[in-house]
Write a protein that holds these residues in place. Structure first.
Motif, PDB file in Angstrom:
ATOM      1  N   PRO A   1     -36.683 -60.456  -6.302  1.00  0.00           N
ATOM      2  CA  PRO A   1     -35.282 -60.013  -6.331  1.00  0.00           C
ATOM      3  C   PRO A   1     -34.708 -59.912  -4.922  1.00  0.00           C
ATOM      4  O   PRO A   1     -35.418 -59.605  -3.969  1.00  0.00           O
ATOM      5  N   GLU A   2     -33.398 -60.190  -4.813  1.00  0.00           N
ATOM      6  CA  GLU A   2     -32.687 -60.079  -3.541  1.00  0.00           C
ATOM      7  C   GLU A   2     -31.513 -59.125  -3.725  1.00  0.00           C
ATOM      8  O   GLU A   2     -30.950 -59.044  -4.819  1.00  0.00           O
ATOM      9  N   PRO A   3     -31.127 -58.425  -2.674  1.00  0.00           N
ATOM     10  CA  PRO A   3     -30.008 -57.475  -2.793  1.00  0.00           C
ATOM     11  C   PRO A   3     -28.715 -58.124  -3.291  1.00  0.00           C
ATOM     12  O   PRO A   3     -27.951 -57.493  -4.019  1.00  0.00           O
ATOM     13  N   GLU A   4     -28.472 -59.385  -2.929  1.00  0.00           N
ATOM     14  CA  GLU A   4     -27.224 -60.037  -3.349  1.00  0.00           C
ATOM     15  C   GLU A   4     -27.263 -60.558  -4.788  1.00  0.00           C
ATOM     16  O   GLU A   4     -26.291 -61.162  -5.249  1.00  0.00           O
ATOM     17  N   ASP A   5     -28.348 -60.324  -5.518  1.00  0.00           N
ATOM     18  CA  ASP A   5     -28.447 -60.760  -6.914  1.00  0.00           C
ATOM     19  C   ASP A   5     -27.428 -60.063  -7.809  1.00  0.00           C
ATOM     20  O   ASP A   5     -26.997 -60.618  -8.806  1.00  0.00           O
ATOM     21  N   GLY A   6     -27.065 -58.848  -7.488  1.00  0.00           N
ATOM     22  CA  GLY A   6     -26.171 -58.098  -8.365  1.00  0.00           C
ATOM     23  C   GLY A   6     -26.888 -57.770  -9.664  1.00  0.00           C
ATOM     24  O   GLY A   6     -28.065 -57.414  -9.664  1.00  0.00           O
ATOM     25  N   VAL A   7     -26.204 -57.939 -10.784  1.00  0.00           N
ATOM     26  CA  VAL A   7     -26.808 -57.690 -12.091  1.00  0.00           C
ATOM     27  C   VAL A   7     -27.698 -58.876 -12.432  1.00  0.00           C
ATOM     28  O   VAL A   7     -27.249 -60.023 -12.417  1.00  0.00           O
ATOM     29  N   ARG A   8     -28.953 -58.607 -12.730  1.00  0.00           N
ATOM     30  CA  ARG A   8     -29.929 -59.659 -13.035  1.00  0.00           C
ATOM     31  C   ARG A   8     -30.060 -59.786 -14.556  1.00  0.00           C
ATOM     32  O   ARG A   8     -30.437 -58.833 -15.231  1.00  0.00           O
ATOM     33  N   VAL A   9     -29.712 -60.975 -15.070  1.00  0.00           N
ATOM     34  CA  VAL A   9     -29.673 -61.218 -16.512  1.00  0.00           C
ATOM     35  C   VAL A   9     -30.697 -62.289 -16.871  1.00  0.00           C
ATOM     36  O   VAL A   9     -30.571 -63.442 -16.440  1.00  0.00           O
TER      37      VAL A   9
END
Length: 116
Positions: A12-20
């Motif tokens: 995961p990266e901080p800029e992923d936002g909501v991960r779906v």
């Protein structure tokens, strides 16, 4: 707001936002806490029949995308797609798939529909 497509196996990266997670089945060998999945709307995944047809190698990506879009236009799939559209309007969204070629998968079709 933007929609990204990434492999669920990538950290995961901080800029992923909501991960779906946009796969019907949980990815093999991946612990749920390591994936950091926020949403898992199974109803927006391709039907088993469509997935098998495409993976049998008898169909072009374009034909698959067309049939998949038709599946997303009705019923539970359409409702779930609208919910994910709401997430996109609210901020960054990353669609996660276990596909080895995300650019030729249903996740890319979803991303295009969500950005329209």
């Amino acid at each position: 707001m933007s929609v990204r497509v990434r492999r669920v196996y990538e950290p995961p990266e901080p800029e992923d936002g909501v991960r779906v997670l946009v796969d019907r089945l949980w990815p093999r060998g991946l612990a749920k806490d390591a994936a950091r999945v926020d949403e898992w709307p199974k109803s927006i995944t391709p039907s088993t029949e469509l997935r098998r047809w495409y993976h049998a190698g008898e169909a072009s990506y374009e034909a698959f995308a067309q049939r998949y879009e038709a599946e997303l236009a009705a019923g539970e799939a359409a409702e779930a797609l609208d919910r994910v559209r709401g997430l996109v309007r609210a901020g960054e969204v990353t669609l996660l798939t276990a596909s080895k070629t995300p650019e030729r998968s249903h996740a890319t079709v979803l991303a295009r529909l969500l950005e329209d």
